[in-house]
Enzyme design. Sequence first.
Site, PDB file in Angstrom:
ATOM      1  N   LYS A 114     -14.078  -4.593 -19.120  1.00 34.26           N
ATOM      2  CA  LYS A 114     -13.793  -5.377 -17.916  1.00 34.26           C
ATOM      3  C   LYS A 114     -13.220  -6.725 -18.335  1.00 34.26           C
ATOM      4  O   LYS A 114     -13.845  -7.463 -19.105  1.00 34.26           O
ATOM      5  CB  LYS A 114     -15.068  -5.578 -17.099  1.00 34.26           C
ATOM      6  CG  LYS A 114     -14.924  -6.557 -15.925  1.00 34.26           C
ATOM      7  CD  LYS A 114     -16.266  -6.871 -15.287  1.00 34.26           C
ATOM      8  CE  LYS A 114     -16.155  -8.007 -14.280  1.00 34.26           C
ATOM      9  NZ  LYS A 114     -17.464  -8.387 -13.707  1.00 34.26           N
ATOM     10  N   ASP A 118     -16.227 -13.713 -17.551  1.00 37.55           N
ATOM     11  CA  ASP A 118     -16.252 -12.409 -16.895  1.00 37.55           C
ATOM     12  C   ASP A 118     -15.285 -11.419 -17.537  1.00 37.55           C
ATOM     13  O   ASP A 118     -15.153 -10.295 -17.079  1.00 37.55           O
ATOM     14  CB  ASP A 118     -15.947 -12.563 -15.400  1.00 37.55           C
ATOM     15  CG  ASP A 118     -16.675 -11.531 -14.553  1.00 37.55           C
ATOM     16  OD1 ASP A 118     -17.664 -10.958 -15.030  1.00 37.55           O
ATOM     17  OD2 ASP A 118     -16.248 -11.289 -13.412  1.00 37.55           O
ATOM     18  N   ASP A 136     -16.476  -9.818  -4.401  1.00 40.08           N
ATOM     19  CA  ASP A 136     -17.121 -10.280  -5.632  1.00 40.08           C
ATOM     20  C   ASP A 136     -17.676  -9.116  -6.446  1.00 40.08           C
ATOM     21  O   ASP A 136     -18.274  -9.315  -7.486  1.00 40.08           O
ATOM     22  CB  ASP A 136     -18.234 -11.285  -5.305  1.00 40.08           C
ATOM     23  CG  ASP A 136     -18.685 -12.077  -6.518  1.00 40.08           C
ATOM     24  OD1 ASP A 136     -17.898 -12.165  -7.489  1.00 40.08           O
ATOM     25  OD2 ASP A 136     -19.821 -12.585  -6.512  1.00 40.08           O
ATOM     26  N   LYS A 177     -17.913 -17.275  -4.722  1.00 39.44           N
ATOM     27  CA  LYS A 177     -19.154 -17.692  -5.375  1.00 39.44           C
ATOM     28  C   LYS A 177     -19.456 -19.144  -5.022  1.00 39.44           C
ATOM     29  O   LYS A 177     -18.543 -19.941  -4.793  1.00 39.44           O
ATOM     30  CB  LYS A 177     -19.024 -17.551  -6.899  1.00 39.44           C
ATOM     31  CG  LYS A 177     -18.932 -16.126  -7.389  1.00 39.44           C
ATOM     32  CD  LYS A 177     -18.804 -16.085  -8.904  1.00 39.44           C
ATOM     33  CE  LYS A 177     -18.666 -14.657  -9.409  1.00 39.44           C
ATOM     34  NZ  LYS A 177     -19.907 -13.882  -9.235  1.00 39.44           N
ATOM     35  N   ARG A 233     -16.071  -3.437 -11.028  1.00 42.07           N
ATOM     36  CA  ARG A 233     -16.120  -1.968 -10.979  1.00 42.07           C
ATOM     37  C   ARG A 233     -14.805  -1.380 -10.478  1.00 42.07           C
ATOM     38  O   ARG A 233     -14.451  -0.251 -10.831  1.00 42.07           O
ATOM     39  CB  ARG A 233     -17.297  -1.530 -10.104  1.00 42.07           C
ATOM     40  CG  ARG A 233     -17.213  -1.909  -8.660  1.00 42.07           C
ATOM     41  CD  ARG A 233     -18.574  -1.969  -7.991  1.00 42.07           C
ATOM     42  NE  ARG A 233     -19.344  -3.124  -8.435  1.00 42.07           N
ATOM     43  CZ  ARG A 233     -20.583  -3.412  -8.040  1.00 42.07           C
ATOM     44  NH1 ARG A 233     -21.197  -2.609  -7.190  1.00 42.07           N
ATOM     45  NH2 ARG A 233     -21.204  -4.467  -8.489  1.00 42.07           N
ATOM     46  N   GLU A 236     -15.741  -6.903  -7.902  1.00 42.67           N
ATOM     47  CA  GLU A 236     -14.395  -6.496  -8.315  1.00 42.67           C
ATOM     48  C   GLU A 236     -14.354  -5.819  -9.674  1.00 42.67           C
ATOM     49  O   GLU A 236     -13.431  -5.066  -9.978  1.00 42.67           O
ATOM     50  CB  GLU A 236     -13.466  -7.717  -8.322  1.00 42.67           C
ATOM     51  CG  GLU A 236     -13.529  -8.592  -9.555  1.00 42.67           C
ATOM     52  CD  GLU A 236     -14.905  -9.199  -9.845  1.00 42.67           C
ATOM     53  OE1 GLU A 236     -15.243  -9.388 -11.019  1.00 42.67           O
ATOM     54  OE2 GLU A 236     -15.645  -9.487  -8.883  1.00 42.67           O
ATOM     55  N   ASP A 268     -13.531 -15.309 -12.300  1.00 40.70           N
ATOM     56  CA  ASP A 268     -14.037 -14.639 -11.107  1.00 40.70           C
ATOM     57  C   ASP A 268     -14.505 -15.678 -10.094  1.00 40.70           C
ATOM     58  O   ASP A 268     -15.619 -16.194 -10.176  1.00 40.70           O
ATOM     59  CB  ASP A 268     -15.189 -13.703 -11.472  1.00 40.70           C
ATOM     60  CG  ASP A 268     -15.700 -12.935 -10.259  1.00 40.70           C
ATOM     61  OD1 ASP A 268     -14.980 -12.909  -9.238  1.00 40.70           O
ATOM     62  OD2 ASP A 268     -16.805 -12.380 -10.334  1.00 40.70           O
TER      63      ASP A 268
END
Length: 504
Positions: free
Chosen positions: A273, A296, A355, A285, A359, A357, A278
Amino acid sequence: MLLKRTTSSVVLGAMLASTTVLAETITFADSVTTVADTLVIFHTKEGKNSDFSAFDKESKGHLSKAVKAEDFSSEYGSFLQVVAPYGLHYDRILIVGTGPQAQLSKDKLTALGGNLLAKLDTKLTKVIKVSTDDLVSSNTAASLLAHGVSLRAHRFEQYHNEKRSEKTFMFDVENGEQAQAAYAPLANIEQGVFLARDLTSEVPTEMTPVDFANAAKELKKLGVEIKVLTPKQIKKLGMGALEAVGRGSKEGARLVVAHYQGNNETPIALVGKGITFDSGGYSIKTGASIARMKSDMAGAAAALGTIKGLALNKAKVNVVAVMGMAANMVSQFSIAPGDVVKTAEGLTVEVVNTDAEGRLVLSDALWYARQYYKPEIMIDLATLTGSKVRALGDRYAGLFSDDEALVTELTFAGKQVNENLWRLPLGYKDMLVTDIADLKNTGSGGPGATTAASFLQYFVGDVRWAHLDIAGNALSSKAKDEVPTGGTGFGVRLLSEWLMTKEK
């Protein structure tokens, strides 16, 4: 024997510049004659301390008197510093407790090396002699101690005016050639760890998907095949989930592939990933945690770092890293809560929460790895869920898999290198049901780390697979053992240990 390592920081903007972040010097020799300001000797619980006895005799009993005065018990990881020892030409002697030598495993020796560096990481120490004669298998022990020293010494200092001073560690061992030979593969793995750390620690505006792709291209020099897919190519292949996450940023998404082919067997795929920042998207967030969201992309960084270490070691394995890269930003082009995206797998996904994202990015990256490389095994790494952090904290990564052999192998490899895994369950797929699409990207209740992992399971087909949720493990706010503050490179040593065991 001398082995010197340097690391390069990732270039800022569109170019790559090579600047030295750390250059620690480590030597191994049968007899160290160079003058040092600091001497390190080991004190075991068994009392077989010939080195200590010899130096104690030279000091007319000063060392043993200090041990007695401080009630030094020789427990593992204990330290006693004697400054200006009588009768010896060293400025200081550091006595290191090992506990019972039979319990000095690989992980403990590496951690001990890290803490040894921490004790001596001052401007007053420049040249350190480490006498390992009292350690069982001193050549191997010295290599692991040096590994811990190097890992702890690494710093990301791109934005510091005052840099950490270089030190020289001279290991007095039974056989210098053998000790260097034992350390050389570890030093190569360190280079992969440092790459992953630097990528993770870099500020988000200077580590975009394009910057990451440029860093990956540097591995071409090591014989690694690099492929970078642009947003147009991603969209053409039907990877609607990856494309959608990257849509909110100016550069858009990238799929970065790094293939190290050390043999002609069926490859193993590492899927990372790579959310370079993010914001949470429209499900934005809040609070202080957003400042840590540069990390991230640590899963992708670990995958790329592993490839670098394998290439430097010329490992006889066939491994491809597939890294889905995007910045999850807010703009007029961003996906919105309630949107439906179509994955390359053909499954449609309702985006309930922008949020969640990671996956989405991984779903298309997993598909690509399967479709184009037909791997025997896929391991994905991702800073995926806060739920994992709440369940396991930062001392374990979450391991999800239905493959018992894979669970056993990865867990064992993690223990060897202090990158520990704890198995969590798959399931709760009913929580992913939605009326408008095949799946939704967050579960309606249930354990969040599990529903996220179970979402990924839809995209692995019949390939052997494990998911590593490394949220909480990727960025350290406090140094410990062989891990400094900042990006940790978590996963590089674990995967390297696992993969290089497979080549034997």
